[in-house]
Design an enzyme around this catalytic site. Sequence first.
Site, PDB file in Angstrom:
ATOM      1  N   ALA A 117       2.596   6.463   5.037  1.00  0.00           N
ATOM      2  CA  ALA A 117       1.640   6.296   6.133  1.00  0.00           C
ATOM      3  C   ALA A 117       1.776   7.415   7.159  1.00  0.00           C
ATOM      4  O   ALA A 117       0.771   8.003   7.587  1.00  0.00           O
ATOM      5  CB  ALA A 117       1.838   4.937   6.791  1.00  0.00           C
ATOM      6  N   PHE A 172       0.855  -1.184   0.000  1.00  0.00           N
ATOM      7  CA  PHE A 172       0.000   0.000   0.000  1.00  0.00           C
ATOM      8  C   PHE A 172       0.893   1.237   0.000  1.00  0.00           C
ATOM      9  O   PHE A 172       1.737   1.401   0.888  1.00  0.00           O
ATOM     10  CB  PHE A 172      -0.925  -0.013   1.220  1.00  0.00           C
ATOM     11  CG  PHE A 172      -1.874  -1.170   1.225  1.00  0.00           C
ATOM     12  CD1 PHE A 172      -3.107  -1.082   0.602  1.00  0.00           C
ATOM     13  CD2 PHE A 172      -1.527  -2.370   1.841  1.00  0.00           C
ATOM     14  CE1 PHE A 172      -3.978  -2.161   0.590  1.00  0.00           C
ATOM     15  CE2 PHE A 172      -2.388  -3.455   1.842  1.00  0.00           C
ATOM     16  CZ  PHE A 172      -3.618  -3.348   1.214  1.00  0.00           C
ATOM     17  N   VAL A 193       2.695  -1.739   4.262  1.00  0.00           N
ATOM     18  CA  VAL A 193       2.279  -0.344   4.161  1.00  0.00           C
ATOM     19  C   VAL A 193       3.533   0.525   4.167  1.00  0.00           C
ATOM     20  O   VAL A 193       4.361   0.405   5.081  1.00  0.00           O
ATOM     21  CB  VAL A 193       1.367   0.038   5.351  1.00  0.00           C
ATOM     22  CG1 VAL A 193       0.936   1.489   5.264  1.00  0.00           C
ATOM     23  CG2 VAL A 193       0.156  -0.890   5.415  1.00  0.00           C
ATOM     24  N   CYS A 194       3.681   1.378   3.185  1.00  0.00           N
ATOM     25  CA  CYS A 194       4.845   2.262   3.120  1.00  0.00           C
ATOM     26  C   CYS A 194       4.867   3.169   4.347  1.00  0.00           C
ATOM     27  O   CYS A 194       3.943   3.954   4.569  1.00  0.00           O
ATOM     28  CB  CYS A 194       4.813   3.102   1.849  1.00  0.00           C
ATOM     29  SG  CYS A 194       6.182   4.270   1.736  1.00  0.00           S
ATOM     30  N   VAL A 195       5.911   3.053   5.140  1.00  0.00           N
ATOM     31  CA  VAL A 195       5.987   3.788   6.399  1.00  0.00           C
ATOM     32  C   VAL A 195       6.017   5.297   6.172  1.00  0.00           C
ATOM     33  O   VAL A 195       5.341   6.045   6.890  1.00  0.00           O
ATOM     34  CB  VAL A 195       7.176   3.309   7.267  1.00  0.00           C
ATOM     35  CG1 VAL A 195       8.507   3.565   6.588  1.00  0.00           C
ATOM     36  CG2 VAL A 195       7.137   3.931   8.648  1.00  0.00           C
TER      37      VAL A 195
END
Length: 129
Positions: A83, A40, A78-80
């Site tokens: 996010a 994501f 999830v791309c930190v």
Amino acid sequence: MLSYCLLVTGPAYGTQQASSALQFAQALLAEGHRLKSVFFYREGVLNANQLTSPANDEFDLVRAWQLLGETHQVALNVCVAAALRRGVTDAQQAAQLNLAGANLQPGFVLSGLGELAQSVLTCDRVIQF
């Protein structure tokens, strides 16, 4: 049987990207293919926000992704960086950054772009939504 990785860049609500990605994932699993991971990115990180609360008569896309991950052992990365820019974080990042709390849906994992790069190298097909 092919292995797939999905890149989801659309939010849970407001566009068809995430729901189309989920339907595609369910269809390829039903056909016997392997879904290794979903990454994501950009607005797609909003699919991991556990504070999303759709109306009672609406489909709960966040929980549907969680169920797909649990049922089929699919990594939900999830791309930190994306996010954190959009207010989605886990307990560890919240503590490090002195944030009020965490809201990453269980089953999702904050990760870097290295995870996406690894997926591109190891999957037969990478599909972006």
